[in-house]
Design a protein around this motif. Structure first.
Motif, PDB file in Angstrom:
ATOM      1  N   ALA A 134     115.608   4.528  57.012  1.00 44.13           N
ATOM      2  CA  ALA A 134     115.051   5.225  58.168  1.00 44.13           C
ATOM      3  C   ALA A 134     113.536   5.291  58.047  1.00 44.13           C
ATOM      4  O   ALA A 134     112.818   5.187  59.035  1.00 44.13           O
ATOM      5  CB  ALA A 134     115.638   6.619  58.270  1.00 44.13           C
ATOM      6  N   ARG A 135     113.068   5.422  56.792  1.00 47.71           N
ATOM      7  CA  ARG A 135     111.628   5.514  56.605  1.00 47.71           C
ATOM      8  C   ARG A 135     110.957   4.190  56.958  1.00 47.71           C
ATOM      9  O   ARG A 135     109.850   4.154  57.462  1.00 47.71           O
ATOM     10  CB  ARG A 135     111.304   5.906  55.169  1.00 47.71           C
ATOM     11  N   THR A 182     111.123  16.696  62.046  1.00 47.92           N
ATOM     12  CA  THR A 182     111.467  16.776  60.629  1.00 47.92           C
ATOM     13  C   THR A 182     110.590  15.804  59.847  1.00 47.92           C
ATOM     14  O   THR A 182     110.202  14.776  60.363  1.00 47.92           O
ATOM     15  CB  THR A 182     112.940  16.393  60.424  1.00 47.92           C
ATOM     16  N   PRO A 183     110.281  16.118  58.606  1.00 46.87           N
ATOM     17  CA  PRO A 183     109.375  15.262  57.847  1.00 46.87           C
ATOM     18  C   PRO A 183     109.978  13.888  57.586  1.00 46.87           C
ATOM     19  O   PRO A 183     111.151  13.775  57.248  1.00 46.87           O
ATOM     20  CB  PRO A 183     109.184  16.036  56.533  1.00 46.87           C
ATOM     21  N   LEU A 186     112.960   9.830  65.007  1.00 49.01           N
ATOM     22  CA  LEU A 186     112.529   9.137  63.795  1.00 49.01           C
ATOM     23  C   LEU A 186     111.023   9.193  63.582  1.00 49.01           C
ATOM     24  O   LEU A 186     110.486   8.511  62.732  1.00 49.01           O
ATOM     25  CB  LEU A 186     112.989   7.678  63.846  1.00 49.01           C
ATOM     26  N   ARG A 211     109.342  11.939  55.251  1.00 46.74           N
ATOM     27  CA  ARG A 211     109.561  11.621  53.847  1.00 46.74           C
ATOM     28  C   ARG A 211     110.887  12.132  53.327  1.00 46.74           C
ATOM     29  O   ARG A 211     111.322  11.746  52.258  1.00 46.74           O
ATOM     30  CB  ARG A 211     108.406  12.136  52.996  1.00 46.74           C
ATOM     31  N   SER A 212     111.549  12.983  54.121  1.00 41.78           N
ATOM     32  CA  SER A 212     112.884  13.395  53.708  1.00 41.78           C
ATOM     33  C   SER A 212     113.924  12.363  54.105  1.00 41.78           C
ATOM     34  O   SER A 212     115.080  12.485  53.757  1.00 41.78           O
ATOM     35  CB  SER A 212     113.251  14.728  54.359  1.00 41.78           C
ATOM     36  N   MET A 213     113.495  11.377  54.876  1.00 42.70           N
ATOM     37  CA  MET A 213     114.470  10.403  55.378  1.00 42.70           C
ATOM     38  C   MET A 213     114.854   9.425  54.280  1.00 42.70           C
ATOM     39  O   MET A 213     114.075   9.154  53.380  1.00 42.70           O
ATOM     40  CB  MET A 213     113.849   9.613  56.527  1.00 42.70           C
ATOM     41  N   PRO A 214     116.035   8.863  54.410  1.00 44.56           N
ATOM     42  CA  PRO A 214     116.411   7.805  53.463  1.00 44.56           C
ATOM     43  C   PRO A 214     115.550   6.562  53.705  1.00 44.56           C
ATOM     44  O   PRO A 214     114.934   6.425  54.761  1.00 44.56           O
ATOM     45  CB  PRO A 214     117.874   7.530  53.797  1.00 44.56           C
TER      46      PRO A 214
END
Lengths: 348, 348, 502
Positions: free
Chosen positions: B292-293, B283-284, B278, B286-289
């Motif tokens: 998660a962000r 992985t970026p 996380l 900002r692509s997370m929902p």
């Protein structure tokens, strides 16, 4: 037979009574599935974009409008010079800048190239979006995973990792623990055949692994919406073959290690690291240098993950994964033979 | 008094059959192998072509594809169906079908990144070849910081994070639970040693080792890959120490609450996996929902990765990473207080 | 025909000689004792007999079957109890027993007769996990597990180490009844009273058999090891246990008659279980106070409260002038502590351990250097000061651990079963160190299962089921309960208490 059953009962009690480990064993798949399914994505989304333009022409205004409307980009600021945009990018307040240069009539994208993959995807997407709908001779179609969801790629990988972890690590530790505590001496001296001791140790973990497999498959199907495109029978059959492989690996480790710590480190270093790194789980094998590709050829999960991706996601028949299955079978036979040969019926 | 305790830790590390080797081998292996492995670079995409036109133009296109660095040409297939079979058996990744001057690109998108980047590259080549010298490219891109699109540069700061995690998180955890299992901690508990002195004496050696390992890694990055830090080097060390504070506190908290090494390792592993995944290391974020962000605000690894990439790749200074430094310090101190509180010299 | 025949067996581990040309023969129905110091090769011999190790030279047979080639036949006829607790800590008492019974192809019901004498004592804990039992009870359970299938040969590797005298007696009574049923028993033990109950014994030292014969012959042949002259207390100017003016004599060291340890109405409960149930006593400066009790009586719990490792549930106490509830960190500064097995870091050398613990107590570097040289000389360890502690024999480790515990000259030193598993001569040397410390005014608080050691104490208390049931000088106690020696006093009290608690 009675001895065998009581052995399995005893072993299951060990597993069931260790609450914390149980919690981890079942918590891990759930958390990993959720994380990989939802949180860990390489999708292009919410790219913070700065617009650089002194006077915006009608054409560029349209382009900006299209960028803002797309789900990929968020316009966070408008500045007048590229230098200002660059500062914003360095300060991590933006990822990309769109420069409209009216003189040349073109668009320039300034991207934060730290992550090369993302940089490439951003520019590709941005170019597509700004160019607007236009008929092209090229038509692109994404097979098997039209929305390009990362979960499709990760679910088989998680299965490969978790089953290896549960079977190999847990079996080896539980056997070595008996060695360390001295109970193995009594078991060996008892009239029970040593082979039975081992098989009885493996059975509960086999059941546990199957349980986890079912849990993962159910979650994949109903929570993450990952299709089980291929035949369920073959998915389970290949998985059980893989579980057997992991169990024999665990057995082998247990005959090499004398203490739990060594078993733990051996399984972490010999199993977990290669599984995560070299199996193609996160990082594609094709991009590695030749030497590492050779090394990855002996990492069992590589074949399992590849087979699962084909069976589960692509929905191919068993014939298309024959190569993987054959290699896995061969590995099981070789490993099991070595493990049983190596299993000591004495203390040395 | 703490001097003697630190001395003891160093002696024990030196006497250990395994640790000194680990400390030396670890940075070497990590720095020499991992950057090659941890590359999500998309290369060697296998393309098969279904050429229904068989014109000179399509011939030229195939040559162009075969000559490209990104693609491996696997051959012509008579029909789309035959090509699909090729993909299903894993021999090809992308199909290019040419029919009456129109092009269909069908990419295996099980791995979404690979599918989308691969098809984007291919469509670039195809549209370039198709339109010949027709309209000039509408957009251009300028890539900042990682000009050569070198994935290794992106991953090396992430490796520092992994090194810190191993050295200052896992090793002290194992060490303390080890003393618990051996029973020597009881002897220490009846001495007037202060809690913080005992804990600090455990941590300082590993912090020093971690600094040593980071230095070696920086040197290796320069010697092997020619990669150097773009910003002031001092911030790399400051960030590393702050991360060490967090991980060692986490390790201590876990070891204080567990009774066996196995338990400690599993729990630690669980947390570490979640924190790593996380953090935006792979992985970026900002692509997370959204949910998660939100967790990344409490994730020290997120701040670390952000800051160290700013310093190392983008060349940012104190101003660019001030808020990450502050956040790391805050989380680290909170965890440290918790760690000291949870260590009980005097059981209830 | 002899049931066990060992001919010229040798075994090395690396450069260490475990066994060197050992020959033995044991006839059917015998109780055969194997005695010798820690590291003499006893465990290796057991492991060869039960087919776990292969001898390098020589040959061993059990019931006429060769240990190398006819492993399976032997394993069917053998009962073995390894030195370490061979139990599953997370299974309950009953589950452990059931599992081992099934393992050997029998059931608890079928084997109940052969174990009932011992199993009755732990039966009320049958739903408790083995890991939660006290040391002695674990040992009893392990015995039940080894006995449940009534084997024809029983190999017992130090089965009674760490077990209290009453349980040991019961155990040996049981072995006697097994012998009547024709079972051959091979047992090793550090206790002389147990050695005397064997038919024949072999004395093993450094991998060689020094002698085989009746217990009396062996014990007198090697009497400097097994029967050292008792500590001559009066000559050294120390008060003897029988002496009534201990207080006066030790007070002369202290200058005043203030109690160093004072405890009143101390209680510690774990859930419903009252581990320590309202105990009160006091110990004077310079006294050697023996803290006796059966396994699980609450000795270790009480000791943990006195040393600040644990907090009492209720009651109060002072150690070295500090309150055990609130000032436990100050207490730690003024005491020394030596726990049952692990006091020293095994991966550090002798002198490194001394330096570490001295440093922890805040001693100056030069002071440490001077005093540790002196200590090494006194212990005759100069040649071994750079040896790793794990390479030392157990007796040496114990002496070193004690010396380290009093290195910073504490007011009180707590010793928790300090002499487990070593021969009488080594134990005697250890007690010389204790007397030496007491002479310097250090109060010694010691628990032990050896009743001969109890006689060495100035005053003793006997704890039963969490309560102190008797306290006084050994002479007083013997007189009060009209018993000839401490062993009988202990047995009398422990048995009586059990009856009343049932």
């Amino acid at each position: 037979m009675k001895q065998f059953v009581s052995f399995i009962i005893k072993e299951s009690k060990h597993i069931l009574r260790d609450r914390r480990t149980m919690l981890i064993l079942f918590g891990m798949p759930i958390v990993l599935m959720l994380l990989f399914g939802f949180a860990i994505t390489t999708d292009v989304r919410n790219v913070r974009t700065v617009v650089v333009a002194s006077p915006l022409s009608a054409e560029s205004r349209q382009a900006v409008g299209r960028l803002a409307a797309s789900e990929y980009f968020t316009i966070t600021a408008t500045v007048s010079t590229p230098q200002e945009a660059e500062l914003l990018i360095r300060g991590q307040r933006a990822d990309m800048a769109v420069v409209f240069a009216p003189k040349r009539g073109g668009i320039q994208f300034i991207v934060d190239g730290s992550d090369p993959n993302m940089a490439q995807q951003w520019t590709a997407y941005a170019a597509q979006v700004t160019a607007g709908p236009q008929s092209s001779a090229v038509n692109t179609k994404m097979l098997y995973n039209p929305q390009m969801r990362s979960a499709y790629n990760f679910v088989p990988a998680i299965m490969g990792m978790l089953l290896m972890l549960v079977c190999a690590m847990m079996t080896s530790i539980s056997i070595v623990r008996e060695k360390e505590k001295g109970t193995m001496e009594v078991l060996l001296v008892s009239p029970v055949r040593p082979l039975m001791v081992v098989v009885a140790k493996a059975v509960p973990y086999l059941l546990l692994a199957v349980l986890i497999l079912v849990l993962i498959l159910l979650m994949a199907r109903f929570v993450l919406g990952v299709p089980l495109a291929g035949s369920l029978f073959w998915i389970v059959a290949v998985s059980i073959l893989y579980i057997l492989l992991a169990l024999s690996l665990g057995l082998l480790i247990s005959s090499l290690a004398q203490t739990q710590l060594v078993a733990l480190l051996l399984s972490a270093m010999v199993l977990l690291m290669p599984v995560v790194m070299l199996s193609g789980m996160l990082f594609p094998v094709e991009s590695m240098p030749q030497v590492l590709r050779w090394v990855s050829a002996i990492v069992p999960p590589r074949y399992y993950i590849s087979a699962m991706r084909k069976l589960m996601i692509m929905g191919v028949g068993i014939r298309e994964v024959a190569r993987e299955v054959l290699i896995l079978m061969l590995m099981v036979i070789v490993l099991l033979t070595i493990a049983l040969k190596k299993f000591n019926t004495r203390l040395e | 008094m703490i001097r003697y305790l630190i001395q003891k830790e160093f002696l024990q590390i030196r006497r250990n059959a395994f640790l000194p080797r680990l400390i030396v081998m670890f940075p070497v292996v990590v720095m020499c192998i991992m950057p090659w492995v941890m590359s999500m670079e998309v290369r060697n995409i296998r393309v098969c072509v279904v050429d229904n036109d068989r014109t000179t133009h399509s011939q030229r296109l195939v040559h162009q594809i075969a000559a490209s660095d990104y693609f491996i040409f696997t051959g012509r297939k008579p029909s789309y169906r035959a090509a699909l079979a090729e993909v299903e058996s894993g021999e090809s990744d992308v199909i290019l079908e040419i029919r009456e001057g129109r092009y269909l690109i069908a990419a295996n998108a099980v791995n979404g990144t690979k599918g989308s980047i691969g098809s984007a590259y291919l469509s670039q080549i195809v549209s370039g070849a198709a339109e010949g010298a027709s309209p000039p490219a509408l957009s251009s891109s300028l890539i900042l910081y990682n000009k050569h699109q070198n994935y290794k540069l992106y991953m090396i700061p992430a490796l520092f994070a992994i090194i810190m995690m191993m050295m200052t998180g896992f090793l002290p955890t194992l060490n303390i639970v080890g003393e618990k299992e051996a029973g020597t901690i009881e002897q220490i508990n009846v001495t007037p040693v202060r809690k913080w002195a005992f804990i600090l004496a455990k941590l300082i050696p590993y912090w020093l080792i971690a600094l040593f390992v980071i230095t070696v890694s920086l040197l290796l990055a320069w010697a092997v890959y020619g990669i150097t830090c773009a910003g002031p080097l001092v911030w790399v060390y400051v960030l590393a120490m702050l991360l060490a504070l967090f991980f060692s506190s986490l390790g201590l908290i876990i070891s204080n609450y567990s009774d066996t090494m196995q338990q400690a390792i599993f729990v630690m592993w669980f947390f570490v996996v979640c924190i790593l995944l996380l953090s935006g290391l792979f992985t970026p974020t900002r692509s997370m929902p959204e949910w998660a962000r939100l967790t990344t605000y409490a994730n020290p690894m997120h701040y670390f990765i952000d800051a160290i990439r700013t310093v190392f790749i983008r060349g940012g200074g104190f101003a660019a990473i001030a808020h990450q430094l502050l956040a790391l310090l805050g989380i680290g101190l909170f965890m440290a207080c918790w760690a000291v509180r949870s260590y009980k010299k005097n059981g209830g | 025909m002899n049931i066990i025949e060992v001919n010229g067996v040798s075994k090395h581990f690396g450069r260490v000689t475990a066994l060197e040309n050992v020959s033995l023969s044991i006839s059917r129905g015998e109780v055969f004792g194997i005695i010798g110091p820690d590291g003499a090769g006893k465990t290796t011999l057991y492991r060869i007999l039960c087919t776990l190790l292969i001898p390098e030279t020589g040959r061993a047979t059990v019931e006429g079957f060769d240990t190398v080639s006819q492993m399976k036949k032997i394993r069917r006829r053998l009962g073995y109890m390894p030195g370490r607790f061979s139990l599953y800590q997370d299974l309950t008492v009953e589950e452990n027993l059931k599992f081992f019974a099934t393992l050997f192809g029998t059931s608890v019901e079928a084997g109940y007769d052969s174990i009932k004498a011992i199993y009755r004592q732990i039966e009320r804990f049958r739903n408790r996990k083995a890991g939660a039992l006290s040391g002695g009870m674990k040992q009893k359970l392990a015995l039940c597990c080894a006995l449940v299938h009534s084997p024809s040969v029983l190999l017992l590797d130090e089965p009674t180490t760490g077990v209290d005298p009453v349980s040991r007696k019961e155990f040996w009574e049981m072995l006697a009844s097994l012998r009547e049923r024709g079972i051959t028993i091979v047992a090793s033990t550090p206790y002389l009273d147990e050695v005397r109950q064997c038919d024949r014994v072999a004395f093993l030292e450094q991998g060689r058999i020094r002698g085989t014969g009746t217990p009396e012959n062996i014990l007198s042949e090697f009497k400097d090891i097994f029967n050292p002259p008792p500590l001559s207390l009066c000559k050294t100017g120390m008060p003897t246990s029988a002496d009534d003016n201990i207080a006066a004599s030790s007070a002369s060291h202290a200058g005043e008659d203030a109690p160093v340890i004072e405890v009143s109405h101390l209680v510690k409960t774990f859930g419903n279980f009252r581990a320590v149930d309202d105990i009160s006593f006091s110990v004077r400066q310079g006294e050697i106070f023996g803290f006796l009790g059966a396994n699980g009586a609450g000795k270790t719990t009480a000791m943990h409260m006195l040393t600040g490792l644990n907090q009492p549930t209720s009651g109060s106490g002072r150690v070295a002038g500090f309150d055990i509830r609130t000032e436990y960190e100050q207490i730690k500064r003024h005491i020394g502590y030596m726990s049952q097995r692990f006091s020293l870091y095994e991966d550090l050398t002798v002198s490194e351990n001394i330096r570490l613990f001295a440093g922890i107590y805040g001693m100056k570097s030069e002071e440490i250097t001077v005093k540790s040289r002196e200590l090494l000389r006194r212990l005759k360890f100069e040649d071994h000061k750079d040896d790793l502690v794990k390479s030392l024999p157990l007796g040496w480790k114990q002496k070193l651990a004690f010396s380290v515990a009093i290195f910073h000259e504490p007011g009180v030193v707590f010793l928790d079963e300090p002499t487990g598993g070593v021969d009488p001569a080594t134990r005697r040397q250890f007690w010389e160190l204790i007397y030496d410390a007491a002479r310097r005014g250090i109060t010694v608080f010691v628990t032990t299962h050896y009743m001969d050691e109890a006689e060495y104490c100035n005053r003793i208390s006997i704890m039963v089921d969490g309560k102190i049931s008797a306290i006084g000088t050994p002479a007083e106690l013997k007189q009060r309960f009209q018993q000839p020696d401490m062993d009988s006093v202990f047995t009398y009290l422990a048995r009586r208490a059990k009856r009343s608690s049932d």
